[in-house]
Design a protein around this motif. Structure first.
Motif, short mmCIF file in Angstrom:
data_model
loop_
_atom_site.label_atom_id
_atom_site.label_comp_id
_atom_site.label_asym_id
_atom_site.label_seq_id
_atom_site.Cartn_x
_atom_site.Cartn_y
_atom_site.Cartn_z
N GLU B 68 4.58 6.97 -9.74
CA GLU B 68 5.08 8.18 -8.52
C GLU B 68 6.34 7.49 -7.63
O GLU B 68 6.49 6.09 -7.67
CB GLU B 68 3.88 8.03 -7.21
CG GLU B 68 3.26 8.61 -7.76
CD GLU B 68 1.89 8.06 -6.95
OE1 GLU B 68 2.31 8.24 -5.86
OE2 GLU B 68 0.59 8.62 -7.10
N PRO B 69 7.02 8.10 -8.16
CA PRO B 69 8.64 7.91 -7.58
C PRO B 69 8.19 7.54 -5.80
O PRO B 69 7.73 8.04 -5.04
CB PRO B 69 9.74 8.37 -7.63
CG PRO B 69 8.93 9.72 -7.37
CD PRO B 69 7.42 9.61 -8.08
N PRO B 70 9.41 6.52 -5.24
CA PRO B 70 9.10 6.02 -4.09
C PRO B 70 9.95 7.11 -3.37
O PRO B 70 10.58 7.44 -3.61
CB PRO B 70 9.80 4.75 -4.22
CG PRO B 70 11.24 4.76 -5.40
CD PRO B 70 10.22 5.07 -6.20
N HIS B 71 9.15 6.97 -2.02
CA HIS B 71 10.21 7.53 -0.73
C HIS B 71 9.65 7.19 0.65
O HIS B 71 8.50 6.80 0.81
CB HIS B 71 9.42 9.57 -0.98
CG HIS B 71 7.60 9.25 -0.77
ND1 HIS B 71 7.02 8.25 -1.66
CD2 HIS B 71 6.83 9.15 0.41
CE1 HIS B 71 5.51 8.81 -0.46
NE2 HIS B 71 5.69 9.22 0.63
N MET B 95 13.03 -0.10 3.28
CA MET B 95 12.92 -0.34 1.65
C MET B 95 11.87 -0.86 0.88
O MET B 95 10.93 -0.83 0.36
CB MET B 95 13.95 -0.48 0.65
CG MET B 95 15.41 -0.05 1.68
SD MET B 95 16.69 0.03 0.48
CE MET B 95 16.25 0.51 -0.17
N THR B 96 11.65 -2.68 1.65
CA THR B 96 10.32 -3.55 1.18
C THR B 96 8.77 -2.28 1.38
O THR B 96 8.11 -2.73 0.71
CB THR B 96 10.13 -4.70 1.33
OG1 THR B 96 10.01 -4.48 3.44
CG2 THR B 96 11.01 -5.52 0.89
N THR B 97 8.49 -2.12 2.48
CA THR B 97 7.36 -0.94 3.19
C THR B 97 7.64 -0.01 1.75
O THR B 97 6.55 0.24 0.81
CB THR B 97 7.57 -0.40 4.06
OG1 THR B 97 8.06 -1.62 4.95
CG2 THR B 97 6.29 0.50 4.75
N MET B 98 8.66 0.65 1.63
CA MET B 98 8.48 1.65 0.52
C MET B 98 8.12 1.48 -0.83
O MET B 98 6.38 1.85 -1.17
CB MET B 98 9.44 2.10 0.48
CG MET B 98 10.14 3.00 1.47
SD MET B 98 11.81 4.12 0.22
CE MET B 98 12.03 3.58 -1.00
N ALA B 99 8.52 0.23 -1.11
CA ALA B 99 7.98 -0.53 -2.22
C ALA B 99 6.78 -0.80 -2.01
O ALA B 99 5.67 -0.69 -3.43
CB ALA B 99 8.96 -2.02 -2.19
N ALA B 100 5.73 -0.86 -1.17
CA ALA B 100 4.38 -1.54 -1.31
C ALA B 100 3.60 -0.95 -1.11
O ALA B 100 2.90 -0.18 -1.19
CB ALA B 100 4.99 -2.93 0.05
N ASN B 101 4.08 0.34 -0.47
CA ASN B 101 3.54 1.64 -0.01
C ASN B 101 3.15 2.60 -1.66
O ASN B 101 1.82 2.99 -1.52
CB ASN B 101 4.31 2.54 0.67
CG ASN B 101 4.19 2.41 2.62
OD1 ASN B 101 3.41 1.69 2.79
ND2 ASN B 101 4.89 2.91 3.39
N LEU B 102 3.70 2.43 -2.64
CA LEU B 102 3.49 3.23 -3.54
C LEU B 102 2.66 2.53 -4.38
O LEU B 102 2.08 2.52 -5.62
CB LEU B 102 4.87 3.57 -4.35
CG LEU B 102 6.00 2.67 -4.70
CD1 LEU B 102 5.45 2.05 -6.00
CD2 LEU B 102 6.98 3.71 -4.78
N ASN B 103 2.13 1.17 -4.13
CA ASN B 103 0.73 0.32 -4.54
C ASN B 103 0.16 -0.07 -3.64
O ASN B 103 -0.14 -1.37 -3.54
CB ASN B 103 1.92 -0.59 -5.02
CG ASN B 103 2.76 -0.69 -6.38
OD1 ASN B 103 2.63 -0.53 -7.17
ND2 ASN B 103 4.10 -1.41 -6.13
N PHE B 104 -0.10 0.90 -3.45
CA PHE B 104 -1.31 1.05 -2.25
C PHE B 104 -2.45 -0.31 -2.89
O PHE B 104 -3.14 -1.03 -1.85
CB PHE B 104 -1.70 2.37 -1.63
CG PHE B 104 -2.43 2.90 -2.74
CD1 PHE B 104 -4.02 3.00 -3.35
CD2 PHE B 104 -1.12 3.48 -4.04
CE1 PHE B 104 -4.17 3.25 -4.69
CE2 PHE B 104 -1.96 4.36 -5.51
CZ PHE B 104 -3.72 4.28 -5.39
#
Lengths: 234, 234
Positions: B68-71, B95-104
DNA sequence: ATCGTAAAGTGCAGTAACTGCAAAACGCGG
DNA sequence: CCGCGTTTTGCAGTTACTGCACTTTACGAT
């Protein structure tokens, strides 16, 4: 063919072949697009076997973006370390110079830039290659920071935290890599030129003899002024 | 297997399979290294055909680094635009939050970070994927800059150069991407340095249940303080 | 000029990532 | 239970890339 085998030394012949292959690769990719160019096509155009191709270049990408890794010029590095004017500007010019140096052939450079415009993923590979010397550049920045810190605080006292300086150097290097990305994007003519294969437009020979060099320098100047302004008002 | 057919809906089954494949891919790569893991191996472990694998993931890389692409989160974006405190810090956390979010999945995240430590090229791919939303982030930064500029200068007069603001936003975004790279590198346990002092077993299997989350936040804080200091004294 | 040797070039066979196509298996509503 | 659309799969093919063995070539020594 009346010409006997070229009396060149081994090394120069090797270099000549590499250059020829790179030119053919870039030309073909500009004509047909990266995915529509096979290694065999490049080989046939360059009159070498596929196996030889992979002796010269580790991957197909390498032939298109250039085989030689970027490296820092000794004198330039020394001057960078001992300078005291705008750090960001000098760091940026240092790296852009590196990028330009390994594309000594102006035509090849502009063609590559055009390729990057049509194939963003190759641009990223190029930047990744740049990133490989991050440690080198970081070392330079560190040396300069250390020297500057030592100069201002004097030999006597205030403890300059060495690891912190290293971190600072690395951080700065990474940030400037980002700026370099920004500058490089400005070099690309226009991303709204459809790379239609067999297009009606001319074969791209004429567009290259415009004046791209001043344009490149201008965009770098622009980026620098922007950078200064941005950092002045956070 | 005498299991009754899974009572899950089509979509959830799809998601479950994707997650299972990603987990297997990461696990196998950690065990044997990226180059020594074939797609077929991942398929066998995940009990799907190779063809199905490529229906789920465009490339082998994608299965390892995540499909999944980050959003950007809507609410977070809105808040970012209307905030007035430290721009760099907020942009970075965004941006770090984005990166972390897609690795729940925390386990999956830490495993991926370890994979990045052992396979730098995958890290670059990941960053490239991040870069794909550069335009989105740039737009956010632009909106914030524009709002801030309008607020300070008042509705009346001083002409804020719009294109310049756009350039500024883009430049800033690229620079912060570099900083993000720096931060991400700090997340990697790097050269045989177990996350927990005292555990000298280092079989690679058990070390994951330490507490890496505070470590990640700490390194981000560290980077931010460094960044501020660096920019304060150019 | 010739010859021996090491390097460079090449052919061939093989691996692995990835794609298109058509058939089979499956889930879902009727 | 049945049709129907979606998903999964097998299969054949393309392409990037590698190892190995063999030929060709360049260059120094005689």
């Amino acid at each position: 063919m009346p010409e006997t085998t070229t009396p060149t030394t081994r090394e120069s012949k090797h270099q000549a072949t590499a250059l020829r292959v790179e030119r053919n690769a870039v030309r073909l990719v500009l004509q047909h697009g990266f995915d529509n160019v096979t290694v065999d096509m490049i080989c046939e155009a360059s009159e070498i076997s596929q196996r030889t191709f992979f002796n010269y270049f580790k991957t197909k990408d390498a032939a298109v973006i250039g085989a030689e890794p970027p490296h820092v010029d000794e004198a330039q590095a020394r001057q960078f370390i001992s300078s005291d004017s705008d750090l960001l500007a000098e760091l940026l010019t240092l790296m852009t110079t590196m990028a330009a140096n390994l594309n000594f052939d102006e035509k090849l450079l502009t063609d590559r830039i055009m390729v990057f415009g049509q194939n963003p993923e190759l641009m990223h590979r190029q930047m990744e290659r740049m990133g490989r010397i991050t440690t080198e550049v970081t070392e330079l920045v560190y040396l300069r920071l250390k020297r500057a810190a030592g100069a201002t605080s004097g030999p006597t006292g205030s403890p300059v935290n060495e690891p912190d300086l290293r971190d600072q150097a690395e951080l700065l290097t990474h940030a400037i890599m980002g700026v370099l990305r920004f500058v490089a994007m400005r070099w690309i003519p226009t991303p709204d030129m459809p790379p239609v294969p067999g297009a009606s437009t001319s074969d791209g020979v004429s567009a290259t003899d415009a004046d791209p060099a001043p344009s490149r320098e201008q965009s770098l100047e622009h980026a620098l002024s922007l950078l200064r302004r941005t950092l002045r008002t956070p």
